[in-house]
Design an enzyme around this catalytic site. Structure first.
Site, PDB file in Angstrom:
ATOM      1  N   ARG A  42     -40.612  45.179 -82.389  1.00 11.17           N
ATOM      2  CA  ARG A  42     -41.249  44.621 -83.578  1.00 11.17           C
ATOM      3  C   ARG A  42     -42.747  44.959 -83.571  1.00 11.17           C
ATOM      4  O   ARG A  42     -43.372  45.079 -82.509  1.00 11.17           O
ATOM      5  CB  ARG A  42     -41.057  43.109 -83.632  1.00 11.17           C
ATOM      6  CG  ARG A  42     -39.618  42.664 -83.889  1.00 11.17           C
ATOM      7  CD  ARG A  42     -39.562  41.152 -84.025  1.00 11.17           C
ATOM      8  NE  ARG A  42     -38.217  40.691 -84.381  1.00 11.17           N
ATOM      9  CZ  ARG A  42     -37.300  40.306 -83.489  1.00 11.17           C
ATOM     10  NH1 ARG A  42     -37.590  40.327 -82.191  1.00 11.17           N
ATOM     11  NH2 ARG A  42     -36.106  39.900 -83.879  1.00 11.17           N
ATOM     12  N   LYS A  66     -40.009  36.466 -82.663  1.00  5.28           N
ATOM     13  CA  LYS A  66     -39.457  35.489 -83.611  1.00  5.28           C
ATOM     14  C   LYS A  66     -38.464  34.568 -82.921  1.00  5.28           C
ATOM     15  O   LYS A  66     -38.338  33.383 -83.277  1.00  5.28           O
ATOM     16  CB  LYS A  66     -38.753  36.227 -84.758  1.00  5.28           C
ATOM     17  CG  LYS A  66     -39.689  36.980 -85.683  1.00  5.28           C
ATOM     18  CD  LYS A  66     -38.929  37.827 -86.675  1.00  5.28           C
ATOM     19  CE  LYS A  66     -38.080  36.981 -87.591  1.00  5.28           C
ATOM     20  NZ  LYS A  66     -37.419  37.808 -88.636  1.00  5.28           N
ATOM     21  N   HIS A 110     -40.550  48.600 -89.095  1.00 11.98           N
ATOM     22  CA  HIS A 110     -39.302  47.825 -89.150  1.00 11.98           C
ATOM     23  C   HIS A 110     -38.101  48.712 -89.463  1.00 11.98           C
ATOM     24  O   HIS A 110     -36.987  48.431 -89.013  1.00 11.98           O
ATOM     25  CB  HIS A 110     -39.418  46.714 -90.197  1.00 11.98           C
ATOM     26  CG  HIS A 110     -38.350  45.669 -90.057  1.00 11.98           C
ATOM     27  ND1 HIS A 110     -38.328  44.756 -89.025  1.00 11.98           N
ATOM     28  CD2 HIS A 110     -37.255  45.404 -90.805  1.00 11.98           C
ATOM     29  CE1 HIS A 110     -37.276  43.971 -89.150  1.00 11.98           C
ATOM     30  NE2 HIS A 110     -36.606  44.341 -90.224  1.00 11.98           N
ATOM     31  N   ARG A 137     -36.254  49.912 -86.512  1.00 11.54           N
ATOM     32  CA  ARG A 137     -35.291  48.970 -85.922  1.00 11.54           C
ATOM     33  C   ARG A 137     -33.918  49.139 -86.564  1.00 11.54           C
ATOM     34  O   ARG A 137     -32.891  49.170 -85.879  1.00 11.54           O
ATOM     35  CB  ARG A 137     -35.780  47.526 -86.093  1.00 11.54           C
ATOM     36  CG  ARG A 137     -36.953  47.177 -85.210  1.00 11.54           C
ATOM     37  CD  ARG A 137     -37.501  45.790 -85.492  1.00 11.54           C
ATOM     38  NE  ARG A 137     -36.555  44.702 -85.237  1.00 11.54           N
ATOM     39  CZ  ARG A 137     -36.301  44.208 -84.043  1.00 11.54           C
ATOM     40  NH1 ARG A 137     -36.894  44.718 -82.972  1.00 11.54           N
ATOM     41  NH2 ARG A 137     -35.459  43.205 -83.891  1.00 11.54           N
ATOM     42  N   HIS A 182     -32.094  39.922 -80.720  1.00 13.74           N
ATOM     43  CA  HIS A 182     -31.604  39.031 -81.763  1.00 13.74           C
ATOM     44  C   HIS A 182     -30.965  37.794 -81.146  1.00 13.74           C
ATOM     45  O   HIS A 182     -30.442  37.839 -80.023  1.00 13.74           O
ATOM     46  CB  HIS A 182     -30.569  39.750 -82.640  1.00 13.74           C
ATOM     47  CG  HIS A 182     -31.179  40.754 -83.569  1.00 13.74           C
ATOM     48  ND1 HIS A 182     -30.492  41.847 -84.056  1.00 13.74           N
ATOM     49  CD2 HIS A 182     -32.415  40.834 -84.119  1.00 13.74           C
ATOM     50  CE1 HIS A 182     -31.281  42.550 -84.848  1.00 13.74           C
ATOM     51  NE2 HIS A 182     -32.452  41.952 -84.900  1.00 13.74           N
ATOM     52  N   TYR A 233     -28.353  44.648 -89.531  1.00  5.18           N
ATOM     53  CA  TYR A 233     -29.246  45.787 -89.327  1.00  5.18           C
ATOM     54  C   TYR A 233     -28.484  47.113 -89.351  1.00  5.18           C
ATOM     55  O   TYR A 233     -29.096  48.171 -89.456  1.00  5.18           O
ATOM     56  CB  TYR A 233     -29.963  45.663 -87.976  1.00  5.18           C
ATOM     57  CG  TYR A 233     -31.228  44.836 -88.032  1.00  5.18           C
ATOM     58  CD1 TYR A 233     -32.467  45.402 -87.794  1.00  5.18           C
ATOM     59  CD2 TYR A 233     -31.184  43.479 -88.335  1.00  5.18           C
ATOM     60  CE1 TYR A 233     -33.633  44.644 -87.851  1.00  5.18           C
ATOM     61  CE2 TYR A 233     -32.330  42.713 -88.397  1.00  5.18           C
ATOM     62  CZ  TYR A 233     -33.552  43.295 -88.155  1.00  5.18           C
ATOM     63  OH  TYR A 233     -34.688  42.546 -88.223  1.00  5.18           O
TER      64      TYR A 233
END
Length: 444
Positions: A156, A183, A256, A259, A283, A292
């Protein structure tokens, strides 16, 4: 007096949120206050929320933005109800108020575009080294290292900006990503791959020359170039470089999107290890990882083709004769094909055979694969029926060739009896002068 803003601040105070997350909660609450203004919190019920949703969507707000408001406010109201901050109701007015958004456009970057971007950055590195002058993206070696970090690890953007000099374990080839920068608030490690190692080595070497301390921000372009004057590298500087990449390559690139691209690429590998992908992207659950992964229609097509091959479906595909011969009737079955080939007769005049000659014309019948349900009696009945048809052939109109009638009647009779007809040959006195005619089973 309880207000939506007070509830939001209570929730933020009680949770260990990143500043970016807290900002989203406050923005959602401000959108609520903009619509309801001084409306008492007791009057913000489910119907009032639905009316707000209708108005705000009609005014052009995207469905995804509305879902962001709805989800964050539902979380705040749920916390308030659970902890007794609201006593007038136990029903969350934001439950079941989200909407189905349109499908997002693909967020992956194709490999050809990534390679073109890499080649351009590499050329800039060589240009700066040879000319000692700054290029469009400078210092090019630093931004190439940033590019490869996103490509190889899918890290990230905020996590990359928070990496410290001491977070690189060069001996074990590992990168520590601290929980407070994520996150998910979970600490994890990223492996240093062979392709990434030279770029990280250059970063560490330059940092050592400058005298970085263990807690210094590692990816800080301001420390590596005299053309920058900030203390710490921020999001705006990274996004500015990626806008230049997008303009140069013609394909939208963001950190992003790397990812999403990494997750999709990993699921194309033979192992297709979803747990590896989940761990690499850090995650909390597999459902997030699945979001994703983009659909790979080429892979889907290949898998469906393998299925049809495995189940024998392709053996039922109609075969096309490219030999240029006139079209003939064909019967296609799962286990065999029987074709009626075109006949070449030297003498176009029909030859009428007498019944005794017709009876003597059948010298042999070869059965390759008789049906399991058929026995000698079925074969005998079929031959008797065929013989009767041969005797009656002389009484047909002279416009049809008796030989054609014999062949077709015998073939159709054998088929009707349930026999697996592979090959049969007939020889007549006339065939010895005109050549033989054969019916053969087509190759599967």
């Amino acid at each position: 007096m309880t207000t939506p803003l007070k509830l939001t601040e209570e929730y933020i105070f009680a949770h260990d949120l990143r500043e970016a997350s807290a900002k989203i909660y406050r923005a959602s609450t401000k959108a609520l206050l903009k619509h309801f203004r001084t409306t008492p919190i007791e009057e913000i019920d489910h119907r009032a929320v639905l009316a707000w949703r209708k108005k705000i969507l009609e005014n052009g707000l995207s469905k995804r933005s509305w879902n962001t408001y709805s989800n964050h406010l539902r979380t705040v109201w749920g916390y308030a109800i659970e902890h007794g901050l609201m006593t007038h109701t136990t029903i969350n007015p934001f439950r079941k108020t989200s909407v189905v958004p349109p499908k997002r456009a693909s967020k992956t970057i194709n490999g050809e575009a990534i390679q073109r971007a890499r080649n351009w950055l590499t050329s800039l590195v060589g240009q700066e080294r040879c000319t000692q002058e700054r290029t469009q993206i400078t210092p090019a070696w630093f931004w190439l290292a940033v590019f490869e970090m996103f490509y190889y690890t899918g890290i990230r953007l905020n996590a990359l900006l928070c990496l410290r000099y001491k977070d690189i374990d060069w001996d074990n080839k590992m990168i520590l990503v601290r929980g407070e920068t994520e996150k998910t608030h979970r600490e994890f490690f990223l492996p240093i791959m062979e392709g990434l190692a030279p770029h990280l080595c250059r970063i560490l070497g330059e940092a050592e020359k400058i005298g970085f301390s263990p807690d210094d921000q590692l990816f800080n372009v301001n420390r590596f170039s005299r053309h920058y004057h900030g203390k710490e590298m921020n999001i705006d500087q990274v996004e500015s470089i990626y806008r230049k990449l997008t303009d140069k390559i013609g394909v939208r690139m963001t950190p992003h999107r790397f990812r999403h691209t990494l997750a999709t690429d990993l699921m194309k590998q033979p192992e297709r290890n979803i747990h590896l992908t989940k761990s690499l992207l850090n995650h909390s659950n597999i459902a997030t990882t699945m979001n994703y992964i983009e659909v790979d229609y080429d892979h889907m097509r290949a898998v469906l083709h393998e299925r049809s091959l495995a189940q024998g479906a392709l053996s039922r595909v109609r075969r096309v004769d490219s030999s240029g011969t006139p079209p003939t009737s064909a019967i296609t079955a799962p286990s065999a094909q029987i074709r009626l080939p075109s006949r070449k007769i030297a003498d176009p005049k029909p030859t009428t055979l007498q019944p005794p000659q017709q009876q003597a014309a059948i010298e042999e019948v070869i059965i390759d694969r008789p049906s399991r349900s058929s026995g000698p009696s079925a074969l005998r009945k079929a031959l008797e029926f065929a013989s009767a048809q041969l005797h009656s052939g002389s009484m047909e109109s002279a416009t049809d060739s008796p030989s054609d009638q014999i062949d077709q009647n015998l073939l159709l009779t054998l088929m009707a009896s349930g026999l697996g007809v592979g090959t049969f040959r007939k020889r007549t006195q006339s065939e010895r002068s005109m050549g033989s005619t054969s019916f053969s089973r087509a190759s599967p």
